[in-house]
Design a protein around this motif. Structure first.
Motif, PDB file in Angstrom:
ATOM      1  N   MET A  25       0.824  -1.214   0.000  1.00  0.00           N
ATOM      2  CA  MET A  25       0.000   0.000   0.000  1.00  0.00           C
ATOM      3  C   MET A  25       0.859   1.266   0.000  1.00  0.00           C
ATOM      4  O   MET A  25       0.545   2.235  -0.694  1.00  0.00           O
ATOM      5  N   VAL A  26       1.949   1.258   0.743  1.00  0.00           N
ATOM      6  CA  VAL A  26       2.849   2.414   0.751  1.00  0.00           C
ATOM      7  C   VAL A  26       3.547   2.534  -0.604  1.00  0.00           C
ATOM      8  O   VAL A  26       3.648   3.621  -1.168  1.00  0.00           O
ATOM      9  N   SER A  27       3.980   1.420  -1.156  1.00  0.00           N
ATOM     10  CA  SER A  27       4.659   1.436  -2.455  1.00  0.00           C
ATOM     11  C   SER A  27       3.746   1.914  -3.571  1.00  0.00           C
ATOM     12  O   SER A  27       4.197   2.530  -4.536  1.00  0.00           O
ATOM     13  N   ALA A  28       2.448   1.635  -3.448  1.00  0.00           N
ATOM     14  CA  ALA A  28       1.469   2.053  -4.453  1.00  0.00           C
ATOM     15  C   ALA A  28       0.912   3.448  -4.152  1.00  0.00           C
ATOM     16  O   ALA A  28      -0.021   3.887  -4.811  1.00  0.00           O
ATOM     17  N   SER A  29       1.457   4.116  -3.142  1.00  0.00           N
ATOM     18  CA  SER A  29       1.001   5.447  -2.705  1.00  0.00           C
ATOM     19  C   SER A  29      -0.475   5.450  -2.306  1.00  0.00           C
ATOM     20  O   SER A  29      -1.177   6.433  -2.486  1.00  0.00           O
ATOM     21  N   ARG A  30      -0.929   4.344  -1.737  1.00  0.00           N
ATOM     22  CA  ARG A  30      -2.308   4.252  -1.265  1.00  0.00           C
ATOM     23  C   ARG A  30      -2.401   4.400   0.246  1.00  0.00           C
ATOM     24  O   ARG A  30      -3.488   4.421   0.800  1.00  0.00           O
ATOM     25  N   MET A  31      -1.227   4.492   0.884  1.00  0.00           N
ATOM     26  CA  MET A  31      -1.156   4.643   2.336  1.00  0.00           C
ATOM     27  C   MET A  31       0.111   5.435   2.640  1.00  0.00           C
ATOM     28  O   MET A  31       1.131   5.246   1.977  1.00  0.00           O
ATOM     29  N   ALA A  32       0.031   6.306   3.628  1.00  0.00           N
ATOM     30  CA  ALA A  32       1.199   7.103   4.011  1.00  0.00           C
ATOM     31  C   ALA A  32       2.152   6.267   4.860  1.00  0.00           C
ATOM     32  O   ALA A  32       1.725   5.603   5.813  1.00  0.00           O
ATOM     33  N   GLY A  33       3.420   6.295   4.520  1.00  0.00           N
ATOM     34  CA  GLY A  33       4.419   5.544   5.266  1.00  0.00           C
ATOM     35  C   GLY A  33       4.648   6.063   6.668  1.00  0.00           C
ATOM     36  O   GLY A  33       5.130   5.336   7.528  1.00  0.00           O
ATOM     37  N   ASP A  34       4.281   7.318   6.913  1.00  0.00           N
ATOM     38  CA  ASP A  34       4.455   7.879   8.251  1.00  0.00           C
ATOM     39  C   ASP A  34       3.126   8.005   8.988  1.00  0.00           C
ATOM     40  O   ASP A  34       3.043   8.678  10.002  1.00  0.00           O
ATOM     41  N   GLY A  35       2.095   7.329   8.507  1.00  0.00           N
ATOM     42  CA  GLY A  35       0.776   7.403   9.124  1.00  0.00           C
ATOM     43  C   GLY A  35       0.540   6.303  10.148  1.00  0.00           C
ATOM     44  O   GLY A  35       1.261   5.302  10.198  1.00  0.00           O
ATOM     45  N   MET A  36      -0.475   6.495  10.951  1.00  0.00           N
ATOM     46  CA  MET A  36      -0.810   5.553  12.015  1.00  0.00           C
ATOM     47  C   MET A  36      -1.190   4.179  11.461  1.00  0.00           C
ATOM     48  O   MET A  36      -0.787   3.156  12.016  1.00  0.00           O
ATOM     49  N   THR A  37      -1.940   4.133  10.361  1.00  0.00           N
ATOM     50  CA  THR A  37      -2.379   2.852   9.818  1.00  0.00           C
ATOM     51  C   THR A  37      -1.190   1.981   9.447  1.00  0.00           C
ATOM     52  O   THR A  37      -1.108   0.809   9.834  1.00  0.00           O
ATOM     53  N   TYR A  38      -0.251   2.537   8.700  1.00  0.00           N
ATOM     54  CA  TYR A  38       0.927   1.772   8.287  1.00  0.00           C
ATOM     55  C   TYR A  38       1.747   1.335   9.492  1.00  0.00           C
ATOM     56  O   TYR A  38       2.197   0.187   9.568  1.00  0.00           O
ATOM     57  N   GLN A  39       1.958   2.239  10.433  1.00  0.00           N
ATOM     58  CA  GLN A  39       2.764   1.907  11.607  1.00  0.00           C
ATOM     59  C   GLN A  39       2.093   0.816  12.446  1.00  0.00           C
ATOM     60  O   GLN A  39       2.763  -0.082  12.965  1.00  0.00           O
ATOM     61  N   ALA A  40       0.775   0.880  12.583  1.00  0.00           N
ATOM     62  CA  ALA A  40       0.052  -0.143  13.350  1.00  0.00           C
ATOM     63  C   ALA A  40       0.128  -1.502  12.651  1.00  0.00           C
ATOM     64  O   ALA A  40       0.328  -2.539  13.308  1.00  0.00           O
ATOM     65  N   ILE A  41      -0.021  -1.506  11.325  1.00  0.00           N
ATOM     66  CA  ILE A  41       0.094  -2.751  10.567  1.00  0.00           C
ATOM     67  C   ILE A  41       1.481  -3.351  10.763  1.00  0.00           C
ATOM     68  O   ILE A  41       1.627  -4.557  10.993  1.00  0.00           O
ATOM     69  N   ASN A  42       2.513  -2.537  10.689  1.00  0.00           N
ATOM     70  CA  ASN A  42       3.874  -3.026  10.881  1.00  0.00           C
ATOM     71  C   ASN A  42       4.090  -3.561  12.292  1.00  0.00           C
ATOM     72  O   ASN A  42       4.740  -4.586  12.475  1.00  0.00           O
ATOM     73  N   LEU A  43       3.550  -2.880  13.276  1.00  0.00           N
ATOM     74  CA  LEU A  43       3.714  -3.317  14.657  1.00  0.00           C
ATOM     75  C   LEU A  43       3.041  -4.672  14.889  1.00  0.00           C
ATOM     76  O   LEU A  43       3.642  -5.590  15.454  1.00  0.00           O
ATOM     77  N   VAL A  44       1.819  -4.814  14.418  1.00  0.00           N
ATOM     78  CA  VAL A  44       1.088  -6.079  14.583  1.00  0.00           C
ATOM     79  C   VAL A  44       1.777  -7.200  13.806  1.00  0.00           C
ATOM     80  O   VAL A  44       1.949  -8.316  14.319  1.00  0.00           O
ATOM     81  N   GLY A  45       2.184  -6.906  12.577  1.00  0.00           N
ATOM     82  CA  GLY A  45       2.877  -7.913  11.774  1.00  0.00           C
ATOM     83  C   GLY A  45       4.181  -8.355  12.403  1.00  0.00           C
ATOM     84  O   GLY A  45       4.497  -9.553  12.441  1.00  0.00           O
ATOM     85  N   ALA A  46       4.946  -7.407  12.910  1.00  0.00           N
ATOM     86  CA  ALA A  46       6.217  -7.738  13.557  1.00  0.00           C
ATOM     87  C   ALA A  46       5.998  -8.584  14.805  1.00  0.00           C
ATOM     88  O   ALA A  46       6.739  -9.543  15.049  1.00  0.00           O
ATOM     89  N   ALA A  47       4.978  -8.252  15.582  1.00  0.00           N
ATOM     90  CA  ALA A  47       4.696  -9.026  16.798  1.00  0.00           C
ATOM     91  C   ALA A  47       4.312 -10.467  16.444  1.00  0.00           C
ATOM     92  O   ALA A  47       4.775 -11.417  17.088  1.00  0.00           O
ATOM     93  N   ALA A  48       3.484 -10.626  15.419  1.00  0.00           N
ATOM     94  CA  ALA A  48       3.078 -11.965  15.006  1.00  0.00           C
ATOM     95  C   ALA A  48       4.277 -12.769  14.501  1.00  0.00           C
ATOM     96  O   ALA A  48       4.447 -13.944  14.866  1.00  0.00           O
ATOM     97  N   LEU A  49       5.102 -12.153  13.685  1.00  0.00           N
ATOM     98  CA  LEU A  49       6.289 -12.852  13.181  1.00  0.00           C
ATOM     99  C   LEU A  49       7.309 -13.112  14.282  1.00  0.00           C
ATOM    100  O   LEU A  49       8.032 -14.111  14.244  1.00  0.00           O
ATOM    101  N   MET A  50       7.360 -12.225  15.272  1.00  0.00           N
ATOM    102  CA  MET A  50       8.272 -12.408  16.398  1.00  0.00           C
ATOM    103  C   MET A  50       7.914 -13.703  17.140  1.00  0.00           C
ATOM    104  O   MET A  50       8.794 -14.510  17.465  1.00  0.00           O
ATOM    105  N   VAL A  51       6.636 -13.898  17.392  1.00  0.00           N
ATOM    106  CA  VAL A  51       6.183 -15.113  18.081  1.00  0.00           C
ATOM    107  C   VAL A  51       6.513 -16.346  17.237  1.00  0.00           C
ATOM    108  O   VAL A  51       7.050 -17.334  17.734  1.00  0.00           O
ATOM    109  N   ASN A  52       6.196 -16.283  15.949  1.00  0.00           N
ATOM    110  CA  ASN A  52       6.421 -17.414  15.058  1.00  0.00           C
ATOM    111  C   ASN A  52       7.898 -17.783  14.963  1.00  0.00           C
ATOM    112  O   ASN A  52       8.260 -18.952  15.099  1.00  0.00           O
ATOM    113  N   THR A  53       8.746 -16.794  14.737  1.00  0.00           N
ATOM    114  CA  THR A  53      10.161 -17.100  14.554  1.00  0.00           C
ATOM    115  C   THR A  53      10.832 -17.545  15.854  1.00  0.00           C
ATOM    116  O   THR A  53      11.703 -18.416  15.830  1.00  0.00           O
TER     117      THR A  53
END
Length: 92
Positions: A25-53
């Motif tokens: 979404m950020v690469s397609a300019s459909r979401m701001a890279g410095d916005g709350m939505t992107y940061q929240a998605i990254n935080l949740v994704g990182a937490a999920a992958l942290m548990v898995n790895t």
């Protein structure tokens, strides 16, 4: 495969999907890279992958996701503080 293993694998796939979605979404300019939505998605994704790895003892990836999550948490905290500061400034 145990139920815990299945759950951890599903969590890992969901985390990977979330992070790829945010990146696309950020690469397609459909979401701001410095916005709350992107940061929240990254935080949740990182937490999920942290548990898995960590569960699978993939320590380099686990450490990467701990750092990625810390950056995401710092960004979300900064954005929330800015929002709360703006709201507080408007109160007479």
């Amino acid at each position: 495969m145990t139920p815990v293993s299945v759950l951890v694998n599903l969590l890992g796939w969901a985390g990977a999907a979330a992070m790829l979605y945010g990146y696309a979404m950020v690469s397609a300019s459909r979401m701001a890279g410095d916005g709350m939505t992107y940061q929240a998605i990254n935080l949740v994704g990182a937490a999920a992958l942290m548990v898995n790895t960590a569960y699978h003892a993939a320590w380099p990836s686990a450490v990467l996701n701990v750092v990625w999550g810390a950056v995401g948490l710092a960004s979300v905290t900064r954005l929330l503080s800015a929002r709360l500061g703006e709201k507080g400034a408007r109160i007479p």
